[in-house]
Write an enzyme that holds these catalytic residues in place. Structure first.
Site, PDB file in Angstrom:
ATOM      1  N   LYS A  78       0.766 -40.409  -2.419  1.00  0.00           N
ATOM      2  CA  LYS A  78      -0.284 -39.802  -2.264  1.00  0.00           C
ATOM      3  C   LYS A  78       0.307 -38.463  -1.859  1.00  0.00           C
ATOM      4  O   LYS A  78       0.498 -38.319  -0.926  1.00  0.00           O
ATOM      5  CB  LYS A  78      -1.794 -39.782  -2.004  1.00  0.00           C
ATOM      6  N   SER A 152      -9.454 -39.238  -5.973  1.00  0.00           N
ATOM      7  CA  SER A 152      -8.843 -38.175  -6.350  1.00  0.00           C
ATOM      8  C   SER A 152      -6.996 -38.792  -5.466  1.00  0.00           C
ATOM      9  O   SER A 152      -6.240 -37.952  -6.046  1.00  0.00           O
ATOM     10  CB  SER A 152      -8.686 -37.117  -4.924  1.00  0.00           C
ATOM     11  N   SER A 176     -12.560 -41.282  -2.690  1.00  0.00           N
ATOM     12  CA  SER A 176     -10.786 -41.057  -3.969  1.00  0.00           C
ATOM     13  C   SER A 176      -9.927 -42.364  -3.689  1.00  0.00           C
ATOM     14  O   SER A 176      -9.026 -42.491  -4.693  1.00  0.00           O
ATOM     15  CB  SER A 176     -10.326 -40.255  -3.213  1.00  0.00           C
TER      16      SER A 176
END
Length: 449
Positions: A78, A152, A176
């Site tokens: 990420k 996210s 997320s």
């Protein structure tokens, strides 16, 4: 010739350790799949093709290759965690384009275990929202490319669900990991506080954010979690029937739950009861001000992360979110509301080992440029979709999203959430494995069928 893309991490690592495949072959197959598919999916902000192949050769030359748990396994990271030599843009034009000097501790542990980082994945700006789009691209759900991959950690989830990598690391501050995993048909675990090193942003959103794995199987999830936590996650110390509470009501007042998600919970409950667990419906005593506590902490975390960035370079929704949160930073740091929440919920988990809920309240919204729309529109779509996740960041307790069935309207994956008390990660993993055995889920989206 074998195509290693779409295989599980456990399969790949075993083949590399046994010299049935080389790390370069494995990584090359996954890079080829990324090249074919990511123009449609939008999982990656940056792909490290040359660097990944060179690092695959380094893994092949290691003297301990036959002992590496993730030997030659391609992983995605990420884009809010540092990868040596790559910039950390965090979905924002306001962040510096400066190569990181060293790996984040989670990335270092993955590399030490033999994994190869093939790229950094798309996120919403500062990882604030539950849809993943920014100036760097839009992450789409590989099961339905018209829909968001969630957020996210949306790019990480999309990369795994599309078979572009078997594993990805993400993090979860208000859902997320669990939100994109639920959209994309993956299994994930937000570990309890302190299980996996955090170090996300400026203070981990007051300790709410945790790093964790995204995978297609519970076997792979357990494998990656063991590496990230530097602790072997075997089965629970006391296997056997569990006390499972079933809750269908949204923790946030006024948010309806789609029937496909409640049906998935009821079916999972039936199967667990049939397997010998004690299952009964029991709603946690969510406080009426839970939504207020979540909103204040969520916006305050964004305010801290945005404090040193040029506001003119931030998207309007991010600026507004941070502006709302500035007045709540001091109270969020004190954490009194979170302490009260934990005290209120602890008796519930004294009666139950596992809480089973819907993972989401509705299917994901359309994959559109949400970063170009206003704050209120983003707030409404996020709250309507994912009311079940924030509570367990506020408490710091472990929670999982587990694929379970399909959404009748689209055929995309449905999912349930499992929650436990602190230290119950082995129990949650065992229940997730049981659900996977009782109702197996497909590994990756059929993008090339």
């Amino acid at each position: 010739m074998n195509d290693w893309a779409g295989r599980s991490a456990a399969e790949i690592a075993a083949a590399v350790r046994e010299k049935r495949a080389t790390p370069r072959e494995v990584v090359a197959d996954h890079l080829a799949r990324i090249e074919r598919l990511d123009g449609r999916v939008g999982a990656f902000r940056a792909v490290r093709a040359e660097a990944a192949l060179a690092e695959a050769d380094e893994v092949a030359a290691r003297g301990d290759l036959d002992r590496l748990p993730l030997a030659g396994v391609p992983v995605a990271v990420k884009d809010n965690l540092s990868v040596r030599g790559e910039s950390v843009r965090n979905g924002s034009a306001a962040t510096p384009d400066t190569p990181a000097a060293e790996d984040h501790v989670t990335v270092a542990r993955l590399r030490a275990a033999g994994a190869v980082v093939v790229g950094l994945t798309n996120v919403p700006e500062l990882c604030v929202f539950g849809t993943s789009e920014s100036v760097y691209g839009t992450a789409r759900n590989p099961w339905d490319l018209t829909r968001t991959a969630g957020g996210s950690s949306g790019g990480s989830a999309a990369a795994v669900a599309a078979g572009m990598v078997p594993l990805a690391v993400g993090n979860d501050g208000m859902g997320s990991l669990r939100i994109p995993a639920a959209h994309c048909g993956l299994v994930t675990l937000k570990p309890g506080h302190g299980v996996v090193p955090a170090g996300i942003g400026n203070g981990d959103w007051f300790g709410m954010s945790e790093n964790g794995p995204l995978a297609t199987t519970t076997e792979d999830l357990r494998l990656m979690l063991s590496v990230l936590a530097d602790t072997e996650f075997t089965g629970p110390a006391e296997p056997g029937p569990r006390r499972v509470a079933v809750a269908l009501r949204s923790p946030l007042a006024g948010i309806p739950v789609n029937g496909a998600y409640t049906a998935a919970v009821r079916r999972a409950a039936e199967l667990l009861a049939g397997a010998g667990h004690t299952v009964r419906q029991d709603e946690p005593p969510y406080p009426l001000d839970l939504g207020v506590t979540a909103m204040r902490t969520w916006t305050a975390g964004t305010a801290v992360d945005a404090a040193e960035l040029d506001p003119a370079l931030l998207a309007p929704r991010t600026r507004a979110h941070a502006a709302v949160g500035r007045r709540f930073v001091d109270s969020a740091r004190k954490g009194d509301a979170r302490k009260r929440l934990r005290a209120r919920l602890e008796p519930f988990f004294a009666r139950h080992d596992v809480l089973l809920t819907p993972a989401l309240a509705r299917r994901g919204p359309q994959a559109t440029p949400w970063h170009e729309r206003g704050w209120a529109a983003n707030l409404l779509v996020n709250s309507a979709c994912s009311p079940f996740t924030p509570t367990w960041n506020l408490t710091g307790w472990p929670a999982m999203s587990v694929p379970f069935g399909r959404l009748s309207s689209s055929g995309a994956p449905c999912a349930v959430q499992l929650v436990g008390r602190p230290g119950s990660e082995p129990v949650l993993l065992a229940v997730a494995e049981e659900l996977e055995r009782l109702l197996p889920w497909p590994r990756t989206a059929p993008l090339e069928s």
